[in-house]
Design a protein around this motif. Structure first.
Motif, mmCIF file in Angstrom:
data_model
loop_
_atom_site.group_PDB
_atom_site.id
_atom_site.type_symbol
_atom_site.label_atom_id
_atom_site.label_comp_id
_atom_site.label_asym_id
_atom_site.label_seq_id
_atom_site.Cartn_x
_atom_site.Cartn_y
_atom_site.Cartn_z
ATOM 1 N N ASP A 136 -32.341 30.503 6.829
ATOM 2 C CA ASP A 136 -33.157 31.640 6.372
ATOM 3 C C ASP A 136 -32.327 32.873 6.011
ATOM 4 O O ASP A 136 -32.865 33.973 5.898
ATOM 5 N N GLN A 137 -31.020 32.689 5.833
ATOM 6 C CA GLN A 137 -30.175 33.810 5.420
ATOM 7 C C GLN A 137 -30.505 34.184 3.978
ATOM 8 O O GLN A 137 -30.621 33.327 3.102
ATOM 9 N N LYS A 138 -30.628 35.460 3.701
ATOM 10 C CA LYS A 138 -31.076 35.920 2.385
ATOM 11 C C LYS A 138 -30.022 35.689 1.305
ATOM 12 O O LYS A 138 -30.320 35.181 0.220
ATOM 13 N N LEU A 139 -28.775 36.072 1.575
ATOM 14 C CA LEU A 139 -27.709 35.981 0.582
ATOM 15 C C LEU A 139 -26.622 35.024 1.064
ATOM 16 O O LEU A 139 -26.271 35.013 2.243
ATOM 17 N N SER A 140 -26.080 34.231 0.161
ATOM 18 C CA SER A 140 -25.111 33.202 0.532
ATOM 19 C C SER A 140 -23.686 33.739 0.580
ATOM 20 O O SER A 140 -23.309 34.640 -0.176
ATOM 21 N N TYR A 141 -22.871 33.115 1.467
ATOM 22 C CA TYR A 141 -21.461 33.444 1.580
ATOM 23 C C TYR A 141 -20.576 32.423 0.853
ATOM 24 O O TYR A 141 -19.373 32.320 1.132
ATOM 25 N N LYS A 142 -21.162 31.673 -0.056
ATOM 26 C CA LYS A 142 -20.408 30.652 -0.782
ATOM 27 C C LYS A 142 -19.184 31.239 -1.465
ATOM 28 O O LYS A 142 -18.112 30.622 -1.483
ATOM 29 N N PHE A 143 -19.304 32.437 -2.011
ATOM 30 C CA PHE A 143 -18.191 33.073 -2.706
ATOM 31 C C PHE A 143 -17.642 34.280 -1.947
ATOM 32 O O PHE A 143 -17.057 35.192 -2.542
ATOM 33 N N GLY A 144 -17.805 34.271 -0.638
ATOM 34 C CA GLY A 144 -17.238 35.326 0.181
ATOM 35 C C GLY A 144 -18.285 36.078 0.969
ATOM 36 O O GLY A 144 -19.491 35.931 0.747
ATOM 37 N N SER A 145 -17.812 36.887 1.902
ATOM 38 C CA SER A 145 -18.722 37.648 2.774
ATOM 39 C C SER A 145 -18.300 39.118 2.795
ATOM 40 O O SER A 145 -18.764 39.919 1.986
ATOM 41 N N LEU A 146 -17.388 39.477 3.674
ATOM 42 C CA LEU A 146 -16.955 40.874 3.773
ATOM 43 C C LEU A 146 -16.154 41.335 2.557
ATOM 44 O O LEU A 146 -15.963 42.537 2.356
ATOM 45 N N SER A 147 -15.712 40.387 1.733
ATOM 46 C CA SER A 147 -14.973 40.749 0.518
ATOM 47 C C SER A 147 -15.732 40.372 -0.747
ATOM 48 O O SER A 147 -15.169 40.415 -1.843
ATOM 49 N N HIS A 148 -16.976 39.987 -0.610
ATOM 50 C CA HIS A 148 -17.773 39.518 -1.751
ATOM 51 C C HIS A 148 -17.868 40.584 -2.843
ATOM 52 O O HIS A 148 -17.895 41.792 -2.556
ATOM 53 N N ALA A 149 -17.932 40.147 -4.087
ATOM 54 C CA ALA A 149 -18.053 41.090 -5.200
ATOM 55 C C ALA A 149 -19.385 41.828 -5.185
ATOM 56 O O ALA A 149 -19.487 42.957 -5.693
ATOM 57 N N ASP A 150 -20.397 41.221 -4.541
ATOM 58 C CA ASP A 150 -21.729 41.829 -4.477
ATOM 59 C C ASP A 150 -21.839 42.728 -3.238
ATOM 60 O O ASP A 150 -21.633 42.275 -2.105
ATOM 61 N N ALA A 151 -22.195 43.983 -3.458
ATOM 62 C CA ALA A 151 -22.273 44.953 -2.354
ATOM 63 C C ALA A 151 -23.318 44.568 -1.320
ATOM 64 O O ALA A 151 -23.128 44.776 -0.117
ATOM 65 N N ALA A 152 -24.440 43.989 -1.774
ATOM 66 C CA ALA A 152 -25.506 43.609 -0.851
ATOM 67 C C ALA A 152 -25.051 42.490 0.085
ATOM 68 O O ALA A 152 -25.404 42.470 1.274
ATOM 69 N N THR A 153 -24.271 41.558 -0.442
ATOM 70 C CA THR A 153 -23.756 40.471 0.393
ATOM 71 C C THR A 153 -22.773 41.014 1.419
ATOM 72 O O THR A 153 -22.783 40.615 2.594
ATOM 73 N N ARG A 154 -21.926 41.930 0.993
ATOM 74 C CA ARG A 154 -20.989 42.560 1.935
ATOM 75 C C ARG A 154 -21.739 43.301 3.034
ATOM 76 O O ARG A 154 -21.386 43.207 4.220
ATOM 77 N N GLN A 155 -22.792 44.017 2.672
ATOM 78 C CA GLN A 155 -23.563 44.759 3.656
ATOM 79 C C GLN A 155 -24.240 43.823 4.643
ATOM 80 O O GLN A 155 -24.309 44.112 5.839
ATOM 81 N N GLN A 156 -24.721 42.696 4.155
ATOM 82 C CA GLN A 156 -25.327 41.697 5.045
ATOM 83 C C GLN A 156 -24.312 41.203 6.071
ATOM 84 O O GLN A 156 -24.625 41.043 7.255
#
Length: 430
Positions: A136-156
């Motif tokens: 049930d995680q909203k955004l995937s870490y397939k392409f990174g997490s704390l360094s992800h290009a997407d700010a929302a994924t990093r914030q998650q």
């Protein structure tokens, strides 16, 4: 009163069979050490005070990228895991703390604390997980997490680490360990500099919420799951991160997270020298991040690492307070047995390092006598310190032979009858 899972009678029966022989072996070793100016009881007391944390995930059967073969009586949840960890502590008296991994071990924090306190256990560093996607995680870490290009994924990912801190505050943890799988698999996939900048910004947001009496451990790994580049790929990058974040940030050294033949003990010495050694994930390696039982492949390397740690301990190195934890994957052994023996192997390396004649070693080093310097280390390493380890366990209420006591108790068969069998699975690689 602290509860025990293995019958005290079973432990005592095993100890009684071995007590007289242990006493003779201990006395004999004590006499030999006395001739070297070493008091065996003082060494016994030091090893009795030395503890290593067990990973909650280590009591389950591990796996590979190809497949996983479940074992009998695997823990169904964190509360089963705590019971298995309690067995390890009862028999070894070397592992009084458990390290949790969130979200794998997510549960009501007060209930976690109560479950551990039944067995006299506490909690070590919290471990976050942004290297896989939770249900049930909203955004995937397939392409990174704390360094992800997407700010929302990093914030998650940041918010997940803050959640781990909040859980840890309730259960009595004092540290957060962060390891990420972020990186790339193809040249040109990412901009190395921008990716690292995003990681640092995200980690600064986590660090800002760290309680005053907590430490933050960042963990490096050369490769996997990102095989072309990894964001935190070596100890140098890890040191830069710790320096950038601040005084509560330290480097965690996993023994399998280095290139083959890297001089890990020298890395340890460097991090101690500059006050940034946070602690260890003990395991062993033949090829890469094998997560094999500590001391199973290269016990001499484990000793050499502890040689540096004991040197820092005896010289009162500034800020020296490393955390010790096992981090292993048990694919073909009973995880409880492997963790018990691994905890003992870590203690064995510590005791052997305590036996090094430091004054003689320093003299040979100053005289550039390479042969005698290395022989001084080997004299300590070759000493059979098993009587010291066994006596420390016996004196503290543990088992002289933990594996024998565990098998005599039939614990694995008991939990196998209570816990439903887990189906095997494939990693999807053929």
């Amino acid at each position: 009163m602290t509860e025990t899972i293995i019958s005290a009678d079973i432990v005592e029966q095993g100890n009684e069979k071995r007590r007289a022989e242990l006493a003779r072996d201990y006395a004999s070793l004590g006499e030999r050490l006395d001739r070297r100016g070493i008091a065996i009881d003082a060494i016994r007391d030091k090893v009795a005070a030395f503890k290593v944390a067990v990973p909650s995930w280590g009591v389950g059967t591990g796996g590979t990228r190809f497949a996983r073969f479940p074992g009998a009586g695997e823990p169904r949840d964190i509360f089963d895991k705590i019971e298995d960890c309690a067995v390890i502590q009862q028999l070894t008296h070397a592992t009084p703390k458990v390290s949790l991994h969130i979200p794998w071990d997510k549960a009501d924090a007060n209930r976690l604390k109560q479950a551990a306190s039944r067995f006299g256990l506490g909690f070590d560093a919290m471990n976050s997980n942004t290297f896989s996607d939770a249900q049930d995680q909203k955004l995937s870490y397939k392409f990174g997490s704390l360094s992800h290009a997407d700010a929302a994924t990093r914030q998650q990912a940041v918010e997940h680490n803050l959640e781990c801190i909040e859980i840890g505050k309730t259960i009595g943890s004092k540290a957060l360990t962060v390891w990420i799988g972020d990186g790339s698999n193809f040249p040109g996939q990412v901009n190395f500099t921008k990716q690292f900048e995003r990681y640092l910004d995200a980690m600064k947001a986590v660090y800002a919420e760290l309680p005053d009496d907590w430490r933050l451990f960042t963990e490096h790994k050369m490769y996997e799951p990102a095989f072309y580049s990894t964001v935190v790929q070596d100890w140098g990058t890890n040191y830069l991160i710790a320096q950038e974040l601040g005084p509560k940030a330290h480097c965690l050294v996993d023994l399998g997270h280095h290139a083959p033949n890297v001089n890990i003990e020298m890395i340890v010495a460097r991090l101690i020298q500059f006050g940034k050694l946070g602690g260890f994930h003990f395991n062993d390696s033949k090829y890469g991040d094998d997560d094999l039982d500590a001391g199973s492949i290269d016990p001499y390397r484990l000793f050499l690492i502890f040689n540096e740690l004991v040197d820092a301990e005896l010289s009162n190195a500034k800020g020296f307070d490393p955390a010790h934890m096992l981090d292993q994957s048990h694919n073909v052994t009973d995880p409880i047995e492997s963790l018990m023996l691994s905890a003992i192997e870590v203690q064995r390396a510590y005791v052997a390092a305590l036996l090094v004649d430091r004054k003689a070693l320093e003299g040979f080093q100053d005289d550039n006598d390479a042969l005698m310097a290395t022989q001084t280390l080997k004299v300590a390493y070759r000493t059979d310190v098993e009587p010291i380890l066994a006596m420390a366990r016996l004196d503290s209420g543990g088992a002289i032979d933990p594996v024998a006591a565990y098998r005599a108790a039939g614990y694995r068969a008991k939990v196998a009858a209570e816990r439903p069998a887990v189906a095997g699975g494939s990693g999807g690689i053929v």
